[in-house]
Design a protein around this motif. Sequence first.
Motif, short mmCIF file in Angstrom:
data_model
loop_
_atom_site.label_atom_id
_atom_site.label_comp_id
_atom_site.label_asym_id
_atom_site.label_seq_id
_atom_site.Cartn_x
_atom_site.Cartn_y
_atom_site.Cartn_z
N ARG A 273 0.81 -1.21 0.00
CA ARG A 273 0.00 0.00 0.00
C ARG A 273 0.85 1.27 0.00
N CYS A 274 2.16 1.14 0.25
CA CYS A 274 3.04 2.30 0.29
C CYS A 274 3.45 2.72 -1.13
N SER A 275 3.69 4.01 -1.30
CA SER A 275 4.16 4.51 -2.59
C SER A 275 5.62 4.14 -2.80
N ALA A 276 6.05 4.21 -4.05
CA ALA A 276 7.45 3.92 -4.36
C ALA A 276 8.38 4.91 -3.66
N GLU A 277 7.97 6.15 -3.52
CA GLU A 277 8.81 7.16 -2.87
C GLU A 277 8.99 6.84 -1.39
N THR A 278 7.93 6.42 -0.72
CA THR A 278 8.03 6.06 0.70
C THR A 278 8.97 4.88 0.90
N LEU A 279 8.86 3.87 0.03
CA LEU A 279 9.75 2.72 0.14
C LEU A 279 11.20 3.10 -0.17
N ARG A 280 11.40 3.97 -1.13
CA ARG A 280 12.76 4.38 -1.49
C ARG A 280 13.40 5.15 -0.35
#
Length: 418
Positions: A273-280
């Motif tokens: 559910r997290c965005s790619a930016e949050t994971l990065r």
Amino acid sequence: MSDVTNDRDAGRTPRRWNPLARAARCGETLHAWRTRRHGHAPPAHDTGGAPPPSEPAAVESVLWRMRTTVRDEPGALAALCTALAERRVDILNLQTHPLGAHTVDEFLLRVPAGTDLAGAVAAGGGTDTWAERADAHDLVDGPTRMLGLAARAATDAAELPLVLRQLLGRCTIRSHPAAVIGGGDAVPPAGVLEDTVIRLPDPEGGVLTVERPYLPFTPTEFARARALVELDARLGPRMPRGRDVLTLPEGRRVSVRRADTADLDAARAMHERCSAETLRRRYHGPVGDATRYLDHLLSPRFGRTLAAQTASGDIVALGHLLWDGDETEVALIVEDTWQRRGIGAELLSRLVDMAVEAGCAHVYAVTQASNTGMVAAMRGLGLPLDYQVEEGTLVVTARLTPVPSHSAPEAGERVARH
């Protein structure tokens, strides 16, 4: 008691004389005279008399932990203790570690400031001497200390690396998972002692390695460490199950609790559910690699994890306190729709409290210079911070002090404990 006749009163009935009563009356008379004589008298120095002698100044002393080697023969330890006594060194505790023809003696000492401790030990026949400053926590006797460490390990599987460090002093502890251990690197069930390195089978699979380059381990220390690891293996997975309820600004509530590998599926669902930016920002690498770290991060062997969970059971944030050798790292990830509500700051505050309780001197966070949320959360701790920036990667280190637990941030409020 005796009969005494008074010759001057010849013919009178002899009187019985009780020497104890006579002494008591004399004492009362003397006390009354001293009271009348000195009860309202000014101090001697006000009447021209010599001032009373001053008490000798107390000599400042320092606590030291010391380890030295003596020959295992009659009188060797006595000679060492005599050399220490001649310099007014007080031996508070002593443990011996037999090593064949020699014995390693471990002391807790109260030493007058300025004493040449190394010279005293050498004069008493000690060799290979090592010493470091101690504190009041070292005053606990050995058996009591071991029982306390065993109780900590029994309560929480994440405590094993910490209790080993408490037992063995400054050392580096690493856990090597079974997946990366080759056949030649496996250790026997009884473990291996190699001078400054201890290797033991990890109850969760793989190998636990303990290194202390500055001081070799003794067989006694090896046996104690092995006993703690065996206790951990017998008790199996365990974790405190308490939880707090956090009320968010809009009135919604999430619970904060410890998490482990049993929460792996819920943590993976949060990642999806997290965005790619949050994971990065959290993992500093390819987004596709994020989920494969979770099994390691959630393992109690590598640290402690806190989860924020909704009433429906969804995990919306994770905070990690990771034992990184002899360092301690903190890390956070908050699902996008739950960011900027104080959840990350609350998890970070609790993780730092855990680090203080565990005796850590500092914690560090690795993030990106553009991650203003993590930087603000670290600054919100109110602790001294050090910043290091290299190629866009920011390492923020907080120096910890034994202070009371931080209060909850203004964005949220703890309302209950279950």
